[in-house]
Design an enzyme around this catalytic site. Structure first.
Site, PDB file in Angstrom:
ATOM      1  N   SER A 101       1.083  -1.137  -0.090  1.00 38.39           N
ATOM      2  CA  SER A 101      -0.331  -0.162   0.254  1.00 38.39           C
ATOM      3  C   SER A 101       1.202   1.139   0.404  1.00 38.39           C
ATOM      4  CB  SER A 101      -0.691  -0.158   1.625  1.00 38.39           C
ATOM      5  OG  SER A 101      -1.713   1.155   1.364  1.00 38.39           O
ATOM      6  N   TYR A 138      -2.122  -0.514  10.690  1.00 39.97           N
ATOM      7  CA  TYR A 138      -2.223  -0.857   9.472  1.00 39.97           C
ATOM      8  C   TYR A 138      -0.775  -0.571   8.564  1.00 39.97           C
ATOM      9  CZ  TYR A 138      -3.838  -0.940   4.084  1.00 39.97           C
ATOM     10  OH  TYR A 138      -3.893  -1.352   2.564  1.00 39.97           O
TER      11      TYR A 138
END
Length: 268
Positions: free
Chosen positions: A120, A133
């Site tokens: 990501s 995250y």
């Protein structure tokens, strides 16, 4: 036909990737429930935290590529984050990815294959509330870099999407809401506005983000490229974030992000 294992293939990027590869590859679709496998693929029951299911992959006779896509998103103010939630985040997004890679690495080496790790842009820039995250994605980036540098037989590629319109946003919001409901009044007083604004932004990105098919197309390209790049960034916003993270000093980047958060809160 080449054989590819795609984890987290029931929804989102994983499903789109499995479908894109199915016409030209034997696709092993790693899913928690066999009935959720995309059409045209071979279902493989696979929870990346299940040691027995992961170990069973060692018996695969052949594997040309692995797409490590399975993942979850835990978000919370770090001051009040239950540590078991951080452990769960890392178990799925980091340890699970390495466990799968280890299980099939012999086959990949024999095929001189490829590992594609779906990271990501959060693996380069940690936003407020996204600490758990982002920590998992920073860790996945580090593991990918080390694995790429430790050996040459298997190419290791990182995919760094920005906001992708996938169900991970809805699941992440549901988890965040559950955690938020259990936090003390002090947390609600201190972080309430930030949580409200970021939740609204996550809902928006869940519907307005880059289509999962765009990410899948880039993964297919990385699998076929003669000399693939170490990293592929997906989406305009992600490219901007990557550029900012690369050129701005930390304090300047903090100021830019703080201004963005203020605008977000003013709109809500």
């Amino acid at each position: 036909m080449p054989t590819v294992l795609v984890t987290g293939a029931s929804t989102g990027i994983g499903r789109a990737t499995a479908l894109a590869l199915a016409p030209t590859h034997t696709v092993l679709a790693g899913v928690r429930r066999l009935e959720d496998a995309p059409p045209g693929t071979t279902p493989v029951q696979l929870d990346v935290t299940n040691r027995e299911q992961v170990a069973a992959l060692r018996a695969l006779p052949r594997l040309d590529a692995l797409v490590n896509n399975a993942g979850i998103a835990v978000t919370s103010p770090l001051e009040h984050l239950p540590l078991d939630e951080l452990r769960r985040q890392l178990e799925v997004n980091v340890i699970g990815q390495l466990a799968i890679t280890q299980a099939v690495f012999a086959q990949l080496r024999a095929a001189r294959g490829r590992v594609v790790n779906v990271s990501s842009i959060g693996g380069r820039m940690a936003l407020p509330l996204y600490g758990p995250y982002a920590a998992s994605k920073y860790a996945l980036e580090a593991l990918s870099d080390s694995l790429r540098r430790e050996q040459r037989e298997v190419k290791v590629i990182l995919i760094e999407p920005g906001a992708i319109a996938t169900p991970i946003w809805d699941r992440g919001i549901a988890t965040a809401d559950s955690l938020w409901a259990g936090m003390p009044p002090d947390a609600h007083a201190r972080y309430g506005a930030l949580v409200t604004g970021m939740r609204a932004q996550a809902r928006k990105l869940g519907t307005e983000g880059v289509p999962a098919e765009t990410a899948a197309a880039l993964i297919v390209r990385a699998l076929h490229a003669r000399r693939p790049r170490a990293r592929y960034v997906i989406g305009r916003e992600a490219r901007v974030q990557a550029a900012l993270a690369r050129v701005l000093p930390d304090r300047a980047l903090d100021a830019v992000l703080a201004a963005g958060v203020r605008r977000l809160l003013n709109n809500h």
